[in-house]
Design a protein around this motif. Structure first.
Motif, PDB file in Angstrom:
ATOM      1  N   GLU F 146      21.611 -52.713 -12.959  1.00  0.00           N
ATOM      2  CA  GLU F 146      21.238 -52.085 -14.061  1.00  0.00           C
ATOM      3  C   GLU F 146      19.524 -52.347 -14.093  1.00  0.00           C
ATOM      4  OE1 GLU F 146      22.475 -49.762 -15.584  1.00  0.00           O
ATOM      5  OE2 GLU F 146      24.474 -49.850 -15.257  1.00  0.00           O
ATOM      6  N   ILE F 147      19.262 -53.461 -13.671  1.00  0.00           N
ATOM      7  CA  ILE F 147      17.733 -54.081 -13.592  1.00  0.00           C
ATOM      8  C   ILE F 147      16.978 -53.090 -12.689  1.00  0.00           C
ATOM      9  CG2 ILE F 147      16.164 -56.068 -13.437  1.00  0.00           C
ATOM     10  CD1 ILE F 147      18.067 -57.525 -15.079  1.00  0.00           C
ATOM     11  N   ALA F 148      17.786 -53.092 -11.349  1.00  0.00           N
ATOM     12  CA  ALA F 148      17.316 -52.448 -10.426  1.00  0.00           C
ATOM     13  C   ALA F 148      16.842 -51.073 -10.677  1.00  0.00           C
ATOM     14  CB  ALA F 148      18.242 -52.305  -9.327  1.00  0.00           C
ATOM     15  N   SER F 149      17.648 -50.391 -11.490  1.00  0.00           N
ATOM     16  CA  SER F 149      17.412 -48.859 -11.951  1.00  0.00           C
ATOM     17  C   SER F 149      16.045 -49.027 -12.684  1.00  0.00           C
ATOM     18  CB  SER F 149      18.349 -48.429 -12.584  1.00  0.00           C
ATOM     19  OG  SER F 149      18.514 -48.822 -14.217  1.00  0.00           O
ATOM     20  N   VAL F 150      15.771 -50.282 -13.599  1.00  0.00           N
ATOM     21  CA  VAL F 150      14.549 -50.259 -14.148  1.00  0.00           C
ATOM     22  C   VAL F 150      13.431 -50.456 -13.451  1.00  0.00           C
ATOM     23  CG1 VAL F 150      13.389 -51.336 -16.065  1.00  0.00           C
ATOM     24  CG2 VAL F 150      15.867 -51.086 -16.176  1.00  0.00           C
ATOM     25  N   VAL F 151      13.592 -51.294 -12.404  1.00  0.00           N
ATOM     26  CA  VAL F 151      12.711 -51.449 -11.407  1.00  0.00           C
ATOM     27  C   VAL F 151      11.931 -50.221 -10.710  1.00  0.00           C
ATOM     28  CG1 VAL F 151      12.103 -52.725  -9.327  1.00  0.00           C
ATOM     29  CG2 VAL F 151      13.309 -53.992 -11.213  1.00  0.00           C
ATOM     30  N   LEU F 152      13.112 -49.416 -10.571  1.00  0.00           N
ATOM     31  CA  LEU F 152      12.846 -48.313  -9.745  1.00  0.00           C
ATOM     32  C   LEU F 152      12.111 -47.237 -10.647  1.00  0.00           C
ATOM     33  CD1 LEU F 152      16.224 -47.557  -7.664  1.00  0.00           C
ATOM     34  CD2 LEU F 152      13.864 -48.219  -6.798  1.00  0.00           C
ATOM     35  N   LEU F 153      12.515 -47.292 -11.996  1.00  0.00           N
ATOM     36  CA  LEU F 153      11.963 -46.397 -12.841  1.00  0.00           C
ATOM     37  C   LEU F 153      10.179 -46.722 -13.024  1.00  0.00           C
ATOM     38  CD1 LEU F 153      11.951 -44.513 -15.230  1.00  0.00           C
ATOM     39  CD2 LEU F 153      12.511 -46.358 -16.584  1.00  0.00           C
ATOM     40  N   VAL F 154      10.233 -48.182 -13.132  1.00  0.00           N
ATOM     41  CA  VAL F 154       8.741 -48.523 -13.226  1.00  0.00           C
ATOM     42  C   VAL F 154       8.049 -48.505 -11.936  1.00  0.00           C
ATOM     43  CG1 VAL F 154       7.330 -50.813 -13.321  1.00  0.00           C
ATOM     44  CG2 VAL F 154       9.401 -50.410 -14.866  1.00  0.00           C
ATOM     45  N   ALA F 155       8.624 -48.436 -10.663  1.00  0.00           N
ATOM     46  CA  ALA F 155       7.959 -48.157  -9.595  1.00  0.00           C
ATOM     47  C   ALA F 155       7.664 -46.775  -9.386  1.00  0.00           C
ATOM     48  CB  ALA F 155       8.733 -48.494  -8.338  1.00  0.00           C
ATOM     49  N   LEU F 156       8.545 -46.092 -10.073  1.00  0.00           N
ATOM     50  CA  LEU F 156       8.257 -44.656  -9.748  1.00  0.00           C
ATOM     51  C   LEU F 156       7.161 -44.172 -10.600  1.00  0.00           C
ATOM     52  CD1 LEU F 156       9.191 -41.860  -8.668  1.00  0.00           C
ATOM     53  CD2 LEU F 156      10.660 -41.662 -10.530  1.00  0.00           C
ATOM     54  N   VAL F 157       7.335 -44.480 -11.985  1.00  0.00           N
ATOM     55  CA  VAL F 157       6.321 -44.132 -13.053  1.00  0.00           C
ATOM     56  C   VAL F 157       4.931 -44.610 -12.665  1.00  0.00           C
ATOM     57  CG1 VAL F 157       5.648 -44.419 -15.362  1.00  0.00           C
ATOM     58  CG2 VAL F 157       8.020 -43.805 -14.763  1.00  0.00           C
ATOM     59  N   GLY F 158       5.027 -46.099 -12.255  1.00  0.00           N
ATOM     60  CA  GLY F 158       3.953 -46.754 -12.054  1.00  0.00           C
ATOM     61  C   GLY F 158       3.068 -46.126 -10.883  1.00  0.00           C
ATOM     62  N   ALA F 159       3.795 -45.942  -9.750  1.00  0.00           N
ATOM     63  CA  ALA F 159       3.303 -45.473  -8.595  1.00  0.00           C
ATOM     64  C   ALA F 159       2.664 -44.037  -8.660  1.00  0.00           C
ATOM     65  CB  ALA F 159       4.266 -45.491  -7.104  1.00  0.00           C
TER      66      ALA F 159
END
Lengths: 348, 163, 395, 112, 148, 170, 158
Positions: F146-159
């Motif tokens: 589930e954390i991975a999904s947050v990481v991906l979310l952050v990556a997507l939004v941030g990038a």
């Protein structure tokens, strides 16, 4: 290929190599047929005849084309990056042909029985993406670069709907191995995943609308994956001359061309395996068997290829922003809905 | 190596049948460069449309000269265009053929006298294989020109011509 | 032979800032692409030098003249006025009859001669047939620009039927030399009227079929609506004419508003763009105007054929045409718009000066203005919707 | 180690071989990170390093633990690599837009 | 024994060999007569101005970026799809949470317009006004000509 | 001397990996570096297969080749001014770097070499890894998953946030 | 408005810039000062009484007596009247002011006049050759034009 397990190593290897080359023979025959078919279908859509002069109704035309292309001079422009220019067709064709390893042509013939067949096909196809980028960039021609970049953007965008649609198939069949997926639907046309697969009636009724939508999305996305109308922007003649292979001539171009046609069948084959029962006969046990299985598989694949051709000669082409819109804002949300709905129906 | 660059001293059965095969392939599959200049281009389009259907001869339009075998110079070649035609011809991959379609491309046509900006015949810049007369030639004339070109290709030989 | 500029073995790209031919220096992420003279969608030998950033067009610089065949020079050097007519044919080779009509009209106005009724009616029939043929090429190739190949072939098939009518009249398929000063080269053959009527009944449903296949296709509408919008006042300022002007919503047709021939005796209405699918004056509007004009032309043809009087097809004109010194500007509505001939006579047997005001030339000049900010794919459509014929642009 | 042993060692690839490959790959990656001026080249170096790490995870998973934990962790590493590449490239592009260069040294100088 | 992936590798090699063989046969046959004009880069008959290797629009990057994130997501979804029927509702909910979080990101890029490609931003032309006059060109010429 | 297929494949992939990695690192042309990375990823995927990690291998190709490499290539094409000389990527501090890296490599390889890893005698052949990975993700590794999904979310939004650029007026 | 009225209003506004007029021709024309065409054009376009919003044609002419000229055919969509303007210059001093800023359509016509007659259009935004190649020599529609023997190594006459 399981029949050959008992032979000695080198003989097995030899047999494997020979068997692995069979899809290549298929691709070549298929490409010849489809190139001919494409023009003939087009011609009959358009009130004319097309190829008539080479052989009976021009059936030898693709062969003549091929031999002619062998004789064509190979031009590498001085502006091009020679190494990458030469390398690109290899990468593209390897990506295409590698994917054929996991295509179940018949109940006894599949190149490599990988558990993750469908996933593998999607993954190895990304070699094509890189190859196209390589070809376009190495050509150092503005049209080529435009075509390549458009093509890559389009292929990666439409890879998501493709994979998500395959995912729906995986959810229903519970397997990524295309052979098992096919066996799952062996019961005839009513067991095909497009009609919900062999599920209890209620679930089947609930699930069918979503699977049909998913199949349509898969078909549309696969059109884009292989750059066919209405998504043929990368090689849109009226805009980009010939897209990423503008600078390619002779045999090098022919190889791209063959790879493109091979890809057309490839995407159709995946759709057939997941949604249309693969090599299974539509009548269940009747008319099934290894050879007939091959026949059914190719028939179904060719029907989809025929649809692609038909669409090509009917529809205009989208613009690149509309293309992206379709992928991300239409197909992907629809698929998410389908995934959630099908998941709910299946677990409840 | 490049077989087509070589010339055999004398032809035997093998050479002649190979030659026949290669010539047959070349003449059956003449990809056309999508390129029209003037009035004749309309007749060329008519020739490729349903009624005359140039594709019966295996002629497919290709947009880039790299993949084309034959260029129909269909129309008036002006001096401004001549260098471009020359460049496009140069960029075609060999073996390549030119059909000069219409009087203008053959010799300047009606513009031969006062056309200060008209090239009097495209053969002044590129070699022409077949000339199709007419102003403009009917599509049938173009088809005849293609057949003539095919005959010419059929006679090409891998054997050295006697000196 | 042309001296080929010898390229260095390693193709060297010019270092330093790149400049367009109009002298603008490029920014870093812009590049220049030459579209044409050999490009599938430039309809001949138009060359568009386009400056793009990504796929967005920053600037378009049309380069024309690749088909400059010195028409005006020829017109001045012919031995008489009649000899100019074949050259007029070759201006707009898609609509040769209409070009002849304009020139012949100019000379007839200089000579101040009256034509027999029959001539005028035949001219109207021919001009409208030619208009349909020309529009068929325009919409067919426009389909190719949009990526649809099949409509092009349908259009060309129907065009062949019109060409058959021309062929039975004057023996030529494309360039006719049929309108002569003071009349026609010869009368229409007896079976012409029936054949033309047959064509009209055949062609009406075909227009609908074509519309179903292309014009109202969802993708086609998406591609063309709101693209290349040409507002009314700009269209006037650029002196656009024909479907280009009417597509922008201006109800203006020379056949009705500056009447010549017998158009004023027939019942018909010009078609204008109404912005049904997007903005008024977009590419789709120009396309639909052409489609509807074909129907209008059919109705004009039918009326003209019904009213076709008997009579002579050549007015009494002097054997050697020598208009009085003076000048005239005569214009007609060709498929592309207002084709005007400005003819100056010095009283001798050859024109002193003939200037062709080519609608394609004028319409094309608006292209850079309306394609800024579009994408390359749009530019192709915009150029297609202008419906240029390079023979007329470059003369 | 004798030649025969070495030859024997060469002929039976096992854990050590994979570790060796991973070590070399790792070093190459670090070398790229250390020496290259171009930020994107540095990124590529990082990808190499991550790949090397993954080889190790999988090798240990295969040869010592015999469970799939190594593989699951490898997936997470790949995920992180993807996220990292996305963010890092975005930053590189951003820097490029501001400084018109992806050269780390130049950017350092420009900052002053 | 040759594993299934070994066969895949053989497929890849055969693919490459086919290309090589095709090019080899062509090499045996085709003529080679390059000269500077022939090997010049093609650009519709003109001499190219400027290099093709210019920089691209950042759009391409953003699309590739979003693709990458979704690609990664698929990697999680596929193993889940294989087993989710055995795990029942719980597994489904877990994945729903995962997807939900990602859909937030999807919604974000959607709202922020990152999913849009470079949209054409057409510049509607205007006509010139007389610098000395005070008549607004827009107002003056908008009237449509009189219709008979 | 017979070499079994495993060994052959191992050396083949090791060769592909290391050779192409060397091209990545030492090539002066950044485009070549990027395209060489394709072969490195491919070779590493081959090694994964030899390590019985078919799912990871395919993931590797899918994400690295299909995703990260394309991203990197776009990055290169977006930022590299080919017209000027920037395409060649300069190197800095080569000598110290060589020293540091070789020292580090020596230490690493020394450790790998000398440590007596507890090699399980029955090296398990993993069958059907993907479903098992799926199960593990949803049970043992649920939190990281589930954390991975947050990481991906952050990556997507941030990038997306960082990379976004205001549209220039024309 | 009749041609006479137009002439009068022009004369009232511009006075000596109106050189000559011939109102009894079938298409009456007014000759104006070649260096003041722009303001006259602006007036004709913007004045509510004239409103010449449509330029039908712009032609260069070589009168074969040392004079070059440009002929403007104007038309008003609103009032449906026409007028012909002319501006003359000499071959030695071939300068005429541009009206591109008034009627955008004049842009290419003026370039053509420059190309064919060598009339230098002052204040033109982009005065290049349009039909002929940029390296062409001479202006071919001048009556005294000699066709060159060669262009870029290609023989020009038959």
């Amino acid at each position: 290929m399981d029949a050959f397990q008992n032979l000695g190593f080198w003989r097995t290897l030899l047999v494997t190599v020979v068997l692995s080359a069979l899809p290549l023979v298929f691709i070549l025959l298929y490409a010849l047929v489809t190139i001919y078919l494409e023009m003939k279908v087009a011609a009959h859509v358009q009130d004319r005849l097309a190829y008539m002069r080479t052989g009976w109704h021009g059936v030898l035309q693709p062969i003549a084309d091929f031999i002619k292309l062998l004789q064509k001079e190979d031009i590498i422009s001085v502006a091009a990056d020679r190494k990458l220019f030469i390398l690109a067709p290899y990468i593209v064709f390897m990506g295409t042909y590698g994917a054929y390893a996991a295509i179940p042509f018949s109940s006894i013939f599949i190149g490599a029985q990988i558990d993750l067949g469908a996933f593998f096909i999607v993954a190895i196809s990304s070699l094509v993406v890189v190859g196209i980028l390589m070809a376009g960039w190495a050509s150092n021609n503005k049209w080529s670069i435009f075509g390549a970049v458009r093509s890559v953007a389009q292929m990666v965008s439409y890879e998501i709907p493709t994979v998500l649609a395959i995912l729906v198939g995986v959810m229903i069949t519970g397997s990524l191995n295309l052979q098992e997926v096919t066996k799952f639907q062996a019961g005839g046309i009513q067991d095909w995943v497009i009609f919900g697969g062999p599920l209890p009636l209620l679930q089947k009724l609930l699930i069918t609308p979503f699977t049909v939508i998913t199949f349509l999305i898969l078909f549309v996305a696969s059109l884009a994956e292989v750059n066919r109308t209405p998504f043929d922007l990368p090689e849109a003649e009226s805009e980009l001359v010939q897209g990423f292979f503008t600078e390619y001539s002779g045999m090098r171009w022919a190889l791209f061309y063959v790879a493109e046609y091979a890809n057309m069948f490839l995407v159709s084959a995946v759709a057939v395996a997941y949604f249309l029962g693969g090599w299974g006969s539509p009548f269940g046990e009747t008319l099934s068997g290894p050879v007939l299985g091959f026949f059914w598989f190719v028939l179904k694949g060719m029907v989809l290829v025929f649809l692609q051709i038909w669409l090509r000669w009917t529809l205009p082409r989208l613009r690149v922003d509309q293309l992206m819109y379709t992928a991300w804002k239409v197909l992907v949300p629809f698929l998410f809905v389908c995934i959630v709905a099908i998941g709910l129906i299946l677990v409840l | 190596m490049g077989l087509l660059d070589q010339r055999f001293e004398n032809g035997n059965v093998f050479v002649t049948s190979l030659e026949n095969l290669l010539n047959w392939a070349r003449l059956s599959s003449l990809y056309q460069m999508q390129f029209g200049l003037a009035c004749c281009a309309i007749e060329m389009m008519a020739a490729s449309a349903s009624d005359f259907d140039i594709m019966r001869f295996g002629i497919i339009p290709r947009a880039t000269p790299r993949q084309a075998d034959v260029m129909f110079v269909a129309g008036t070649v002006t001096l401004k265009m001549a260098s471009r035609i020359k460049r496009l011809y140069d960029q075609m991959a060999e073996p390549r053929y030119i059909i000069s379609m219409g009087s203008c491309a053959n010799c300047g046509g009606p513009y031969w006298e006062h056309g200060y900006h008209v090239l009097k015949g495209v053969d002044r810049v590129i070699p022409v294989d077949v000339y199709v007369p007419g102003c403009p030639p009917r599509p049938e004339a173009l088809l005849e020109g293609i057949i003539k070109l095919q005959e010419k290709v059929r006679k090409e030989s891998l054997v050295k011509k006697p000196a | 032979m042309i001296e080929t500029k010898s390229l260095p073995t390693q193709y060297a790209s010019q270092p330093g800032p790149v400049q367009t031919s109009s002298g603008k220096t490029l920014r870093t992420d812009e590049m220049i692409i030459n579209m044409g003279p050999q490009h599938p969608s430039t309809h001949g030998v138009l060359r568009l030098e386009i400056v793009v950033e990504g796929e967005i067009i920053i600037d378009v610089i049309p380069h024309i003249g690749y088909l400059h065949r010195c028409f005006e020079k020829h017109a001045e050097h012919m031995t008489n006025y009649q000899q100019v007519i074949p050259y007029c044919d070759r201006l707009d080779y898609c609509a040769a009859i209409n070009d002849e009509h304009s020139y012949v009209l100019a000379v007839e106005r200089m000579l101040k001669i009256e034509l027999p009724e029959r001539v005028e009616y035949i001219r109207v029939v021919m001009a409208e047939l030619q208009r349909i043929a020309s529009h068929l090429i325009a919409v067919g190739t426009f389909g190719i620009d949009a990526g649809a190949f099949t409509p092009f072939l349908y259009a060309f098939h129907d065009r062949e039927l019109i060409l058959d009518l021309f062929e039975m009249t004057c023996g030529a398929r494309l360039l006719y030399n049929y309108f002569w000063i003071g009349g026609l080269s010869h009368d229409i053959p007896p079976q012409f009227v029936d054949k033309a009527k047959q064509f009209c009944t055949y062609f009406r449903p075909r227009i609908k079929e074509f519309n179903d296949l292309l014009t109202y296709n969802e993708i086609f509408v998406k591609r063309t609506a709101n693209v290349g919008v040409l507002p009314k006042d700009v269209a006037l300022n650029y002196a656009c004419s024909g479907p280009m002007l009417r597509g922008s919503g201006i109800n203006w047709d020379l056949r009705r508003d500056d009447p010549y021939s017998v158009y004023h005796k027939l019942q018909w209405e010009p078609q204008i763009g109404k912005g049904e699918m997007g903005t008024v004056g977009d590419v789709w509007d120009r396309h639909i105007v052409r489609m509807r004009e074909m129907e209008v032309s059919l109705s004009i043809i039918e009326q003209a054929l019904a009213a076709l009087p008997e009579g002579n097809v050549q007015a009494a004109i002097p054997k050697r045409i020598r208009p009085d010194a003076g000048e005239v500007y005569a214009r007609t509505e060709t498929p592309r718009g207002e084709l005007g001939f400005y003819v100056i006579s010095d009283g001798s047997g050859t024109p002193f000066r003939v200037k062709a005001r080519a609608p394609a030339f004028v319409n094309l000049s608006v292209l850079p203005a309306i394609s800024r900010g579009c994408m390359i794919a749009d530019l192709v459509l915009i150029a297609g919707s202008v419906d240029i014929v390079l023979g007329q642009v470059d003369r | 180690m004798t030649v025969a042993q070495f030859s024997q060692w060469l002929q039976t690839p096992g854990l050590n071989h994979f570790l060796l490959i991973s070590g070399i790959l790792f070093s190459l990656g670090v070398f790229a990170i250390l020496t290259r001026r171009n930020a994107i080249m540095v990124l590529m170096g990082i990808e190499l390093v991550l790949n090397a790490a993954n080889i190790n995870f999988l090798a240990f998973s295969r040869y010592t633990t015999g469970t799939l934990d190594g593989q699951v962790i490898a997936i997470f590493v790949i995920i992180l690599a993807a996220a990292e590449a996305a963010i890092a490239l975005a930053i590189v592009l951003n820097i490029y837009q501001n400084f018109n260069s992806v050269n780390i040294d130049e950017i350092n100088q420009l900052k002053d | 024994m040759l594993t299934e992936f070994g066969k895949v590798f053989i497929f890849l090699i055969i693919g490459a060999l086919f290309v090589a063989a095709g090019l080899l046969v062509a090499w045996l046959l085709r003529p080679r007569r390059p000269y500077p004009g022939k090997v010049a880069p093609y650009e519709c008959g003109e001499e190219p101005v400027g290099d093709a290797w210019v920089r691209f629009n950042v759009r391409f990057y953003v699309i590739a970026l979003i693709f990458l994130v979704f690609d990664v997501e698929v990697v999680f979804l596929l193993p889940w799809a294989l087993v989710f029927r055995d795990l029942g509702l719980f597994g489904f909910l877990e994945m729903a949470v995962f997807l939900g979080i990602l859909l937030v990101g999807f919604a974000y890029v959607w709202v922020k317009g990152d999913l849009d490609w470079d949209k054409p931003r057409p510049v509607v032309p205007q006509i010139n006004r007389n610098p000395e006059s005070h008549v607004e060109p827009g107002k003056r010429n908008v009237e449509v000509p009189v219709v008979n | 001397m017979t070499i079994d297929l495993f060994t052959l494949a191992f050396y083949l992939f090791a060769l592909i990996t290391l050779a192409s990695a060397a091209v990545v690192v030492f090539s002066k042309n950044i485009i070549y570096s990027s395209f060489a990375l394709l072969f490195t990823f491919f070779g590493v995927a081959g090694l994964y297969v030899l390590l019985m990690a078919d799912f990871i291998a395919i993931t590797q190709i899918m994400i690295y080749v299909g995703g990260i490499l394309v991203l990197l290539l776009f990055g290169v094409m977006l930022t590299t001014k080919v017209i000027s000389v920037d395409m060649r990527t300069g190197t800095i501090q080569t000598l110290p770097a060589v020293l540091v890296v070789s020292a580090m490599a020596g230490v690493l390889i020394g450790i790998f070499w000398t440590t007596d890893w507890k090699v399980s005698p029955t090296a398990v052949g993993f069958e059907k890894t993907a479903p098992r990975i799926g199960e593990m993700l949803l049970s043992t590794y649920l939190l990281p998953f589930e954390i991975a999904s947050v990481v991906l979310l952050v990556a997507l939004v941030g990038a997306a946030m960082i990379a976004r650029r205001e549209k220039k007026p024309l | 408005m009749t041609a006479e009225e137009i002439l009068n209003s022009l004369k009232a506004k511009f006075g000596d810039a109106i050189v000559e007029a011939k109102l009894d021709a079938p298409q009456p024309w007014i000759v104006v000062n070649p260096s003041r065409t722009k303001e006259i054009a602006f007036f004709l376009r913007d004045d509510p009484a004239t409103r010449f919003d449509y330029m039908m044609c712009l032609s260069g002419v070589d009168y074969n007596n040392g004079k070059l000229g440009i002929v403007y055919h104007l038309f008003s969509m609103v009032h449906r009247h026409k007028i012909v303007l002319k501006a003359f210059c000499t071959k030695e001093q071939p300068h005429i002011q541009s009206v591109t800023s008034v009627w955008a359509t004049a842009n290419w016509h003026e370039r053509e006049a420059f190309d064919m007659y060598g009339i230098v259009i002052d204040e033109h935004p982009d005065l290049r050759r349009i039909l002929l190649p940029y390296d062409w020599e001479g202006h071919p529609l001048r009556k005294d034009y000699q066709v060159p023997e060669f262009y870029n190594g290609m023989k020009v006459p038959y």
